[in-house]
Design an enzyme around this catalytic site. Structure first.
Site, PDB file in Angstrom:
ATOM      1  N   ASP A  46       0.832  -1.206   0.000  1.00 50.60           N
ATOM      2  CA  ASP A  46       0.000   0.000   0.000  1.00 50.60           C
ATOM      3  C   ASP A  46       0.869   1.260   0.000  1.00 50.60           C
ATOM      4  OD1 ASP A  46       0.827  -0.126   2.624  1.00 50.60           O
ATOM      5  OD2 ASP A  46      -1.180  -0.106   3.505  1.00 50.60           O
ATOM      6  N   SER A  47       2.202   1.082   0.019  1.00 46.84           N
ATOM      7  CA  SER A  47       3.120   2.192  -0.274  1.00 46.84           C
ATOM      8  C   SER A  47       2.781   2.778  -1.643  1.00 46.84           C
ATOM      9  CB  SER A  47       4.571   1.703  -0.247  1.00 46.84           C
ATOM     10  OG  SER A  47       4.717   0.526  -1.020  1.00 46.84           O
ATOM     11  N   ASP A  85      -1.034  -6.247  -0.651  1.00 48.04           N
ATOM     12  CA  ASP A  85      -1.276  -5.642   0.663  1.00 48.04           C
ATOM     13  C   ASP A  85      -2.765  -5.420   0.875  1.00 48.04           C
ATOM     14  OD1 ASP A  85       0.151  -4.911   2.880  1.00 48.04           O
ATOM     15  OD2 ASP A  85       1.067  -3.145   1.959  1.00 48.04           O
ATOM     16  N   LYS A 115      -1.011  -9.551   2.649  1.00 48.74           N
ATOM     17  CA  LYS A 115      -0.287  -9.103   3.843  1.00 48.74           C
ATOM     18  C   LYS A 115      -1.205  -8.230   4.684  1.00 48.74           C
ATOM     19  CE  LYS A 115       3.066  -5.818   3.706  1.00 48.74           C
ATOM     20  NZ  LYS A 115       2.418  -4.773   4.531  1.00 48.74           N
ATOM     21  N   GLU A 117      -1.353  -5.893   8.463  1.00 48.44           N
ATOM     22  CA  GLU A 117      -0.562  -5.284   9.525  1.00 48.44           C
ATOM     23  C   GLU A 117      -1.202  -5.583  10.881  1.00 48.44           C
ATOM     24  OE1 GLU A 117       0.046  -1.096   8.811  1.00 48.44           O
ATOM     25  OE2 GLU A 117       0.857  -1.444   6.794  1.00 48.44           O
ATOM     26  N   GLU A 184       9.094  -4.243  10.588  1.00 44.14           N
ATOM     27  CA  GLU A 184       9.433  -2.896  10.114  1.00 44.14           C
ATOM     28  C   GLU A 184       9.733  -1.969  11.290  1.00 44.14           C
ATOM     29  OE1 GLU A 184       6.738  -1.179   7.258  1.00 44.14           O
ATOM     30  OE2 GLU A 184       7.769   0.758   7.308  1.00 44.14           O
TER      31      GLU A 184
HETATM   32  O1  KIV Z   1       3.427  -1.075   1.586  1.00 39.68           O
HETATM   33  C1  KIV Z   1       4.578  -1.526   1.526  1.00 39.68           C
HETATM   34  O2  KIV Z   1       5.317  -1.324   0.560  1.00 39.68           O
HETATM   35  C2  KIV Z   1       5.046  -2.336   2.638  1.00 39.68           C
HETATM   36  C3  KIV Z   1       6.481  -2.710   2.689  1.00 39.68           C
HETATM   37  C4  KIV Z   1       7.331  -1.542   2.907  1.00 39.68           C
HETATM   38  C5  KIV Z   1       6.743  -3.792   3.652  1.00 39.68           C
HETATM   39  O3  KIV Z   1       4.273  -2.675   3.481  1.00 39.68           O
END
Ligand code: KIV
Length: 276
Positions: A46-47, A85, A115, A117, A184
């Site tokens: 989600d970056s 994500d 993924k 969190e 992280e």
């Molecule tokens: O959103 C993302 O890119 C991430 C990574 C930095 C682990 O969660």
């Protein structure tokens, strides 16, 4: 030719003591290039919200946006494990939401795993997604979706009590069925302890050298960014600067009548160039 990687490949790599390399990707062509280098896991993180879509933080990212980019990335058919994500509020409100949204990332986006969190409090969510046959990667420490809970992007697990909580979180994510955990923004000593304490791979980002693997945001490591980078990032290139120089050359040549020249022009005559 390298075999298709799966979550089991990564678990085996930890058992053999081989380091795991992960990188984010958001589009088709970058994924082709990344995959050719032999990276083990590709994350449509989600970056995306910050490095591609221009949001202030990751919170506004939607399931639709992740799916849109997952589709582009999965069209590259990477050998690396493809993880999508779960964006903010796609799994926090209810277990049903979580399973449905994880299913969309797989069914519509082509993700092979998702993924999420958070630690112990998300155990029911992890279990339900795993029960739906979708592999889950955990994410602990400075989890950016908890920005407001933390009061900013602050390294987590620095005192004994929070370190102990994160250690227990890691154990509970493994117990719930996660196949790997991103660590992280935590002290390297804690990352080392977690890495030794769990049987699944830990993938570090700002967590020191003792994790089983490493992940970076591709834009950060290539130097395509407009904000200062955290100290854990190593820049392997200055692609942003190089793009700017190349585009400045183009601007000057068009304005100066240098480009296009005859080499880039078609002729009405019989003599043909290769692409005519
Ligand atoms: O959103 C993302 O890119 C991430 C990574 C930095 C682990 O969660």
């Amino acid at each position: 030719m390298r075999k298709k990687s799966t979550k089991n490949t990564l678990i085996e790599m930890k058992r053999r003591g081989e380091r795991i390399v992960a990188l984010t990707s958001y589009d088709y062509l970058s994924t082709r290039i990344i995959d050719e280098t032999g990276v083990d896991l590709i994350l449509v993180g989600d970056s995306l919200g910050m490095v591609v879509l221009g949001y202030e933080n990751t919170l506004p990212v939607t399931v639709e946006e992740i799916i849109h980019h997952l589709k582009a990335v999965s069209r590259a058919k990477p050998r690396a494990v493809l993880t999508g994500d779960m964006p903010f509020m796609s799994y926090q409100a209810s277990v049903e939401d979580a399973v449905r949204n994880a299913g969309r990332l797989v069914k519509e986006g082509g993700a092979e795993s998702v993924k999420i969190e958070g630690g112990e409090r998300y155990v029911p969510v992890v279990k339900a997604i795993v029960n739906a046959s979708i592999p889950v990667m955990g994410h602990l420490g400075l989890t950016p979706q908890s920005l407001y809970e933390f009061g900013g992007y602050k390294v987590q697990g620095k005192d004994a009590e929070s370190a102990e909580r994160l250690y227990r979180d890691a154990l509970s994510l493994e117990e719930a069925g996660c196949f790997a955990i991103v660590l992280e923004g935590i002290p390297w000593q804690l990352a080392e302890r977690i890495t030794k304490g769990v049987g699944i791979p830990t993938i570090g980002i700002g967590a020191g050298p003792h994790c089983d693997g490493q992940v970076l945001v591709i834009n950060d490591m290539l130097g395509i960014h407009d904000k200062p980078l955290p100290r854990f990032v190593k820049k392997y290139e200055e692609i942003g600067q190089r793009m700017k120089l190349a585009i400045q050359d183009y601007v000057e040549e068009v304005r100066g009548g240098v480009f296009p020249g005859m080499d880039q022009s078609y002729s009405a005559g019989k003599e043909k160039k290769a692409d005519e």
